[in-house]
Design an enzyme around this catalytic site. Structure first.
Site, mmCIF file in Angstrom:
data_model
loop_
_atom_site.group_PDB
_atom_site.id
_atom_site.type_symbol
_atom_site.label_atom_id
_atom_site.label_comp_id
_atom_site.label_asym_id
_atom_site.label_seq_id
_atom_site.Cartn_x
_atom_site.Cartn_y
_atom_site.Cartn_z
ATOM 1 N N ASP A 30 -12.135 -12.876 0.459
ATOM 2 C CA ASP A 30 -10.884 -12.133 0.354
ATOM 3 C C ASP A 30 -10.049 -12.406 1.600
ATOM 4 O OD1 ASP A 30 -9.967 -9.392 -1.423
ATOM 5 O OD2 ASP A 30 -8.984 -9.715 0.516
ATOM 6 N N ASN A 84 -11.534 -3.420 -9.796
ATOM 7 C CA ASN A 84 -10.350 -2.573 -9.901
ATOM 8 C C ASN A 84 -9.614 -2.982 -11.174
ATOM 9 O OD1 ASN A 84 -10.834 -1.267 -7.453
ATOM 10 N ND2 ASN A 84 -9.765 -2.834 -6.278
ATOM 11 N N GLY A 90 -6.124 0.478 -9.194
ATOM 12 C CA GLY A 90 -5.706 -0.189 -7.964
ATOM 13 C C GLY A 90 -5.665 -1.703 -8.066
ATOM 14 N N HIS A 97 -11.273 -10.019 -11.260
ATOM 15 C CA HIS A 97 -12.072 -10.400 -10.098
ATOM 16 C C HIS A 97 -13.044 -9.273 -9.770
ATOM 17 C CE1 HIS A 97 -8.256 -8.603 -8.889
ATOM 18 N NE2 HIS A 97 -8.910 -7.998 -7.908
ATOM 19 N N HIS A 99 -15.025 -7.653 -6.733
ATOM 20 C CA HIS A 99 -15.173 -7.573 -5.276
ATOM 21 C C HIS A 99 -16.654 -7.432 -4.941
ATOM 22 C CE1 HIS A 99 -10.847 -6.526 -4.300
ATOM 23 N NE2 HIS A 99 -10.879 -6.124 -5.550
HETATM 24 P P1 5GP Z 1 -7.220 -5.937 -6.330
HETATM 25 O O1 5GP Z 1 -6.352 -5.051 -5.481
HETATM 26 O O2 5GP Z 1 -6.415 -6.572 -7.452
HETATM 27 O O3 5GP Z 1 -8.483 -5.321 -6.809
HETATM 28 O O4 5GP Z 1 -7.712 -7.101 -5.364
HETATM 29 C C1 5GP Z 1 -6.967 -8.221 -5.050
HETATM 30 C C2 5GP Z 1 -7.565 -8.801 -3.799
HETATM 31 O O5 5GP Z 1 -7.052 -10.114 -3.638
HETATM 32 C C3 5GP Z 1 -7.201 -8.027 -2.530
HETATM 33 O O6 5GP Z 1 -8.403 -7.567 -1.904
HETATM 34 C C4 5GP Z 1 -6.445 -9.043 -1.689
HETATM 35 O O7 5GP Z 1 -6.736 -8.929 -0.314
HETATM 36 C C5 5GP Z 1 -6.891 -10.367 -2.267
HETATM 37 N N1 5GP Z 1 -5.920 -11.428 -2.154
HETATM 38 C C6 5GP Z 1 -4.585 -11.347 -2.409
HETATM 39 N N2 5GP Z 1 -3.991 -12.534 -2.223
HETATM 40 C C7 5GP Z 1 -4.974 -13.399 -1.847
HETATM 41 C C8 5GP Z 1 -4.984 -14.797 -1.511
HETATM 42 O O8 5GP Z 1 -3.961 -15.487 -1.520
HETATM 43 N N3 5GP Z 1 -6.177 -15.340 -1.169
HETATM 44 C C9 5GP Z 1 -7.340 -14.599 -1.144
HETATM 45 N N4 5GP Z 1 -8.447 -15.230 -0.780
HETATM 46 N N5 5GP Z 1 -7.368 -13.297 -1.458
HETATM 47 C C10 5GP Z 1 -6.209 -12.698 -1.813
#
Ligand code: 5GP
Ligand code: ZN
Length: 111
Positions: A30, A84, A90, A97, A99
């Site tokens: 991340d 999420n 969230g 994805h 986490h």
């Molecule tokens: P969500 O909030 O949708 O559950 O998680 C999205 C995750 O993607 C977040 O933890 C955020 O830090 C990560 N993220 C967003 N943009 C990028 C990116 O360009 N590269 C990587 N490696 N992670 C990303």
């Protein structure tokens, strides 16, 4: 989907620190880690959220997540897998994805 951030990571158009990959899944760090280990496991194929993923592929995502926990050395100390989903969940990136979080004690309940 060319306008999807994670599809672009799969395509190699946006760089990411890849931890491992299988034929159907990709695991990468991340960009804004919330724990010492924070890896995202995605299907290479675009799906919006976990409810859209067929059971076999969902199992492959979980198997890769467990493999990451082992290779990161957090399988014995413990870790958390999080999908999420949707606005209240969230979710901010609408390519499913998982986490993989660990390396410290994680509080409960989540905010
Ligand atoms: P969500 O909030 O949708 O559950 O998680 C999205 C995750 O993607 C977040 O933890 C955020 O830090 C990560 N993220 C967003 N943009 C990028 C990116 O360009 N590269 C990587 N490696 N992670 C990303
Ligand atoms: Zn996508």
């Amino acid at each position: 989907m060319t306008d999807c951030l994670f599809c672009r990571i799969v395509a190699g158009e946006i760089p990411a620190t890849v931890v491992t990959e299988t034929e159907t899944t990709l695991a990468f760090r991340d960009i804004d880690p919330k724990a010492p280990t924070h890896v995202l496991v995605i299907p290479k194929e675009h799906h919006r959220e976990i409810g859209d993923v067929e059971p076999q592929l969902a199992g492959e995502i979980l198997a890769t997540a467990h493999q990451v926990a082992k290779s990161e050395g957090i399988d014995a100390s413990g870790y958390r897998l999080v999908f999420n989903t949707g606005e209240d969940g969230g979710q901010t990136v609408f390519h499913v994805h998982c986490h993989v979080l660990g390396g410290r004690g994680l509080s409960w309940p989540p905010g």
